[in-house]
Each structure stands twice: as structure tokens, then as C-alpha cells.
Design a protein around this motif. Structure first.
Motif, PDB file in Angstrom:
ATOM      1  N   GLU A   1      45.808  48.341  44.824  1.00 42.07           N
ATOM      2  CA  GLU A   1      44.746  49.127  45.449  1.00 42.07           C
ATOM      3  C   GLU A   1      44.648  50.524  44.847  1.00 42.07           C
ATOM      4  O   GLU A   1      45.627  51.105  44.408  1.00 42.07           O
ATOM      5  CB  GLU A   1      44.986  49.239  46.952  1.00 42.07           C
TER       6      GLU A   1
ATOM      7  N   ASN B   1      39.440  46.180  51.279  1.00 44.45           N
ATOM      8  CA  ASN B   1      39.460  46.691  52.649  1.00 44.45           C
ATOM      9  C   ASN B   1      39.293  48.202  52.648  1.00 44.45           C
ATOM     10  O   ASN B   1      39.514  48.861  51.634  1.00 44.45           O
ATOM     11  CB  ASN B   1      40.770  46.329  53.350  1.00 44.45           C
TER      12      ASN B   1
ATOM     13  N   SER C   1      46.862  49.215  52.217  1.00 42.05           N
ATOM     14  CA  SER C   1      48.030  48.482  52.700  1.00 42.05           C
ATOM     15  C   SER C   1      49.242  49.400  52.736  1.00 42.05           C
ATOM     16  O   SER C   1      49.258  50.482  52.145  1.00 42.05           O
ATOM     17  CB  SER C   1      48.311  47.285  51.788  1.00 42.05           C
TER      18      SER C   1
ATOM     19  N   ALA D   1      51.615  41.816  50.221  1.00 43.60           N
ATOM     20  CA  ALA D   1      50.284  41.750  50.814  1.00 43.60           C
ATOM     21  C   ALA D   1      49.460  40.712  50.057  1.00 43.60           C
ATOM     22  O   ALA D   1      49.594  40.555  48.841  1.00 43.60           O
ATOM     23  CB  ALA D   1      49.593  43.108  50.772  1.00 43.60           C
TER      24      ALA D   1
ATOM     25  N   PHE E   1      45.607  39.952  49.307  1.00 40.30           N
ATOM     26  CA  PHE E   1      44.273  40.542  49.342  1.00 40.30           C
ATOM     27  C   PHE E   1      43.242  39.440  49.065  1.00 40.30           C
ATOM     28  O   PHE E   1      43.340  38.731  48.059  1.00 40.30           O
ATOM     29  CB  PHE E   1      44.147  41.625  48.277  1.00 40.30           C
ATOM     30  N   THR E   2      42.252  39.307  49.929  1.00 40.85           N
ATOM     31  CA  THR E   2      41.195  38.317  49.721  1.00 40.85           C
ATOM     32  C   THR E   2      39.839  38.966  49.962  1.00 40.85           C
ATOM     33  O   THR E   2      39.682  39.770  50.887  1.00 40.85           O
ATOM     34  CB  THR E   2      41.347  37.120  50.671  1.00 40.85           C
ATOM     35  N   ARG E   3      38.871  38.643  49.119  1.00 41.76           N
ATOM     36  CA  ARG E   3      37.507  39.159  49.293  1.00 41.76           C
ATOM     37  C   ARG E   3      36.502  38.072  48.927  1.00 41.76           C
ATOM     38  O   ARG E   3      36.662  37.379  47.914  1.00 41.76           O
ATOM     39  CB  ARG E   3      37.268  40.387  48.411  1.00 41.76           C
TER      40      ARG E   3
ATOM     41  N   ARG F   1      43.269  40.752  54.855  1.00 36.51           N
ATOM     42  CA  ARG F   1      44.538  41.081  54.209  1.00 36.51           C
ATOM     43  C   ARG F   1      45.701  40.995  55.212  1.00 36.51           C
ATOM     44  O   ARG F   1      45.863  41.878  56.049  1.00 36.51           O
ATOM     45  CB  ARG F   1      44.485  42.500  53.640  1.00 36.51           C
TER      46      ARG F   1
ATOM     47  N   GLU G   1      49.838  41.310  55.652  1.00 37.23           N
ATOM     48  CA  GLU G   1      50.862  42.029  54.883  1.00 37.23           C
ATOM     49  C   GLU G   1      52.140  42.219  55.686  1.00 37.23           C
ATOM     50  O   GLU G   1      52.147  42.135  56.925  1.00 37.23           O
ATOM     51  CB  GLU G   1      50.338  43.396  54.447  1.00 37.23           C
TER      52      GLU G   1
END
Length: 363
Positions: A132, A141, A145, A265, A267-269, A281, A283
Motif C-alpha cells: 500500500e 481501501n 492496513s 493481509a 487485498f482484493t479489489r 481486506r 488482515e
């Protein structure tokens, strides 16, 4: 993830030669269910203020990217907002840290005609460690995180990146401290990266940091940190799995204590349709010695973000609504409850955030 519109190769080359300007504003209101009174988000370094209007970031930035046709590059930028608060360490501050926090970038680069291209960079730069960005607009997001908050967002140093082959890049840098606005000693630290594009849409990245983060610079007291990222993307989906682990022996204690921390974590988009996107997300973060968060705790969190993006004539406006649940347990774990900073800690925290992110990108 970039908010800029796609461009052809000729247009990209022209923009690199001229340079691009970016202006950015990040505003949010985080409604915290534990207390309606304004209070800090315990242990959190970014988006730290709860139940109050938060201008978290304002930034202006110029970039001229080094290329074969134009080998000299430059990045310079200024920033301000509540998110810069968490970048300044409470102790062992670098001289001038309260001013340097307002610089987002200040570096020069040169692409040397060596083999496949050797990129040399020196100064204050965005860290290549972590999935990130410091800037919410570039992330799936809105809130960052736990592993992002406790790995470097920026680095001060100099180094080189080399393309070994079409699918493999390597970088090595000599840098200052893990927290770029800290100063523990005058010994250099080392950061490196191997990035491997292992197939269509797939990328594996390994980042490392090693060096003394205490006044005693003996190698047995060095900090060693690993950040591993596996990514897959296509036209509408992005998935990233990141795992961090670090260790450091305490030099100030009579008995040798090997501190340890770790986190992960997912991460999905999903670009649902047109301007709509959804990011989720889960984590975990474990700090059993309180080395980075300052508290002995184990944190679990789940974040879901809906975005509506408006793009027109270089302007991008991202409207985000986010729900986040964090749970912190352990001997010193917890978040501020109904009594605020003076009351007892509670293990769970639910937060709803509404955010507006406005960007302008111009050549």
C-alpha cells in the motif's frame, strides 16, 4: 493502482520528457461506534482521528521520470495533513523532522546506459517496501492496513534498480532509518527488492531491510525485516497477499530479548461496473513484544470499501464508504471505549468512514 487515464507509448514518452503535476486532497469523517467523542485510534499511525472531520492529506507533486530518451529524472513535492503526524517518531527524531514531514518527495534520478538500463536514485522517495501507498487514492481501501502502518512509507537514501530480464528486476539501496524521520545512529542501513513477473497478471515481490535501529550498532542488534507480496491482476480484478515478519534483539536490556513481530493481509479489489468498485481486506498483526505498536497485542481486522470514481479532464474524484472492524487482544491490547482516552480499553472497534479523494493530474 493508478488513477491516471491510460496513455499510448508516444504520449507516455512525451509526458516523461515534460513531467507531470499532481494535486491531491483527502478528506474523511470516521464515525466510531465505541464513542461519539473525538479521540485517537489507538496504535494506528494513519487515519488516526476518530469521530471528527479529518483533512488527512493535502499534497502537490511534480515528477519527471528518467527514460532512455531523457535520462535525468526528478521528484519534488510538499504535503500536509493529519496523516503526517504518525510519521514523526516520539523519540530519536531526525534533526529537522518537524519540517521534513511536509516533504512528500525530494529526489533525483539518472538512467545509465548499462545493459538493460540501470536506474540510479538518491534523496527522499516513496518506499518500495509494502503493498500500500501512503496516499489513500492509490490503495484499494481507504484506511491502510496494520502491516502498512508499521513498514516504511518513505525512505531517505541512494541506490540502483536494474532490469535483469523482461520479467525480473532487482534493487539495492543504502538508506537511513526504518522510520525515515528517526535517527538512532550514523550507521547505514540496507534495503533491497527482487520483483519477478512470473506469468500473465502474476507478480512476486520480495523486499528486505537490514540495519541497526538502536544506538548500539553491533550486528547482533540489527533489525531484519522481510516483506513478501504475491499479486494477480486482470482488467477488473486485483488480488494481493502480503506477509511481513521482523526481528531485532534489544540492546538496552540486561537479558538478551529477541523481539519479533509479524502480520499478513489479503487485498482484493473488483471493478464492478463503470465507476463502481468494491475492495475487501482481511488482515492479522501480532506484536508479542510491543516493538512497533508500543503494546503487546494481537490484532485482527476486516475492511470493506465501496468506491464511486468520477474522472474528467485530468480530475479524479473518488467517493468512498468504508466499514472496518478491528479486534485487539493481549496483555496490552485494546481500543478506547465509551470513556475515551480516560476510560477502560475494549477489545473490539467498529468504524464507518466516508471519504472524498480529489486528484488533479496535469502535464
Amino acid at each position: 493502482m493508478s488513477v491516471a487515464s491510460p496513455a499510448g507509448s508516444d504520449e507516455i514518452a512525451e509526458l516523461n520528457a515534460i513531467g507531470t503535476w499532481t494535486a491531491y486532497l483527502d478528506l474523511s469523517y470516521p464515525a466510531n461506534f465505541n464513542s461519539g467523542e473525538p479521540h485517537p485510534w489507538r496504535s494506528k499511525l494513519t487515519t488516526n482521528r476518530l469521530s471528527q472531520f479529518s483533512p488527512n492529506m493535502g499534497m502537490i507533486y511534480f515528477r519527471r521520470e528518467a527514460s532512455e530518451a531523457s535520462p535525468f529524472g526528478l521528484e519534488i513535492g510538499a504535503q500536509g495533513g493529519y496523516d503526517t503526524d504518525g510519521q514523526v517518531p516520539a523519540t530519536s527524531q531526525l534533526a529537522g523532522a518537524e519540517v521534513l514531514r511536509y516533504l512528500s518527495h525530494a529526489n533525483v534520478s539518472y538512467r545509465a546506459p548499462v545493459g538493460n538500463g540501470l536506474l540510479l536514485t538518491g534523496g527522499l522517495m516513496s518506499s518500495f517496501i509494502g503493498y500500500e501507498s501512503f496516499y489513500a487514492r492509490d490503495n484499494p481501501n481507504y484506511t491502510r492496513s496494520w502491516i502498512a502502518d508499521y513498514s516504511p512509507f518513505f525512505l531517505i537514501g541512494a541506490g540502483a534498480q536494474y532490469r535483469i530480464s523482461d520479467g525480473l528486476d532487482a534493487s539495492l539501496f543504502i538508506v537511513s532509518d526504518f522510520d525515515y524521520l528517526a535517527h538512532h545512529n550514523n550507521h547505514p542501513k540496507y534495503a533491497g527488492q527482487i520483483s519477478w513477473r512470473i506469468g500473465p497478471g502474476w507478480k512476486l515481490t520480495q523486499n528486505v531491510f537490514a540495519g541497526p535501529e538502536q544506538t548500539d550498532t553491533a550486528i547482533r542488534y540489527w533489525r531484519f525485516f522481510s516483506d513478501s507480496i504475491l499479486q494477480w491482476t486482470d482488467d477488473v480484478h486485483a488480488i494481493g497477499l502480503a506477509y511481513d515478519v521482523g526481528t531485532q534483539q534489544e540492546a538496552s536490556l540486561v537479558a538478551s530479548v529477541q523481539n519479533f513481530w509479524t502480520g499478513a493481509a489479503l487485498f482484493t479489489r473488483w471493478q464492478i461496473q463503470g465507476p463502481w468498485a468494491l475492495a475487501i481486506r482481511p488482515e492479522l498483526y501480532w506484536d508479542p513484544n510491543g516493538t512497533l505498536t508500543g503494546s503487546i497485542q494481537f490484532i485482527r481486522a476486516l475492511t470493506a470499501t465501496v468506491e464511486y470514481a468520477i474522472v474528467a479532464d485530468g480530475w479524479t474524484t473518488q467517493l468512498r464508504a468504508e466499514y472496518r472492524y478491528d479486534n485487539s487482544t493481549g496483555r496490552q491490547g485494546g481500543f478506547f471505549g465509551a470513556g475515551g482516552t480516560d476510560g477502560p480499553l475494549v477489545s473490539g472497534q467498529s468504524t464507518v468512514l466516508l471519504a472524498v479523494l480529489i486528484s488533479l493530474d496535469r502535464p
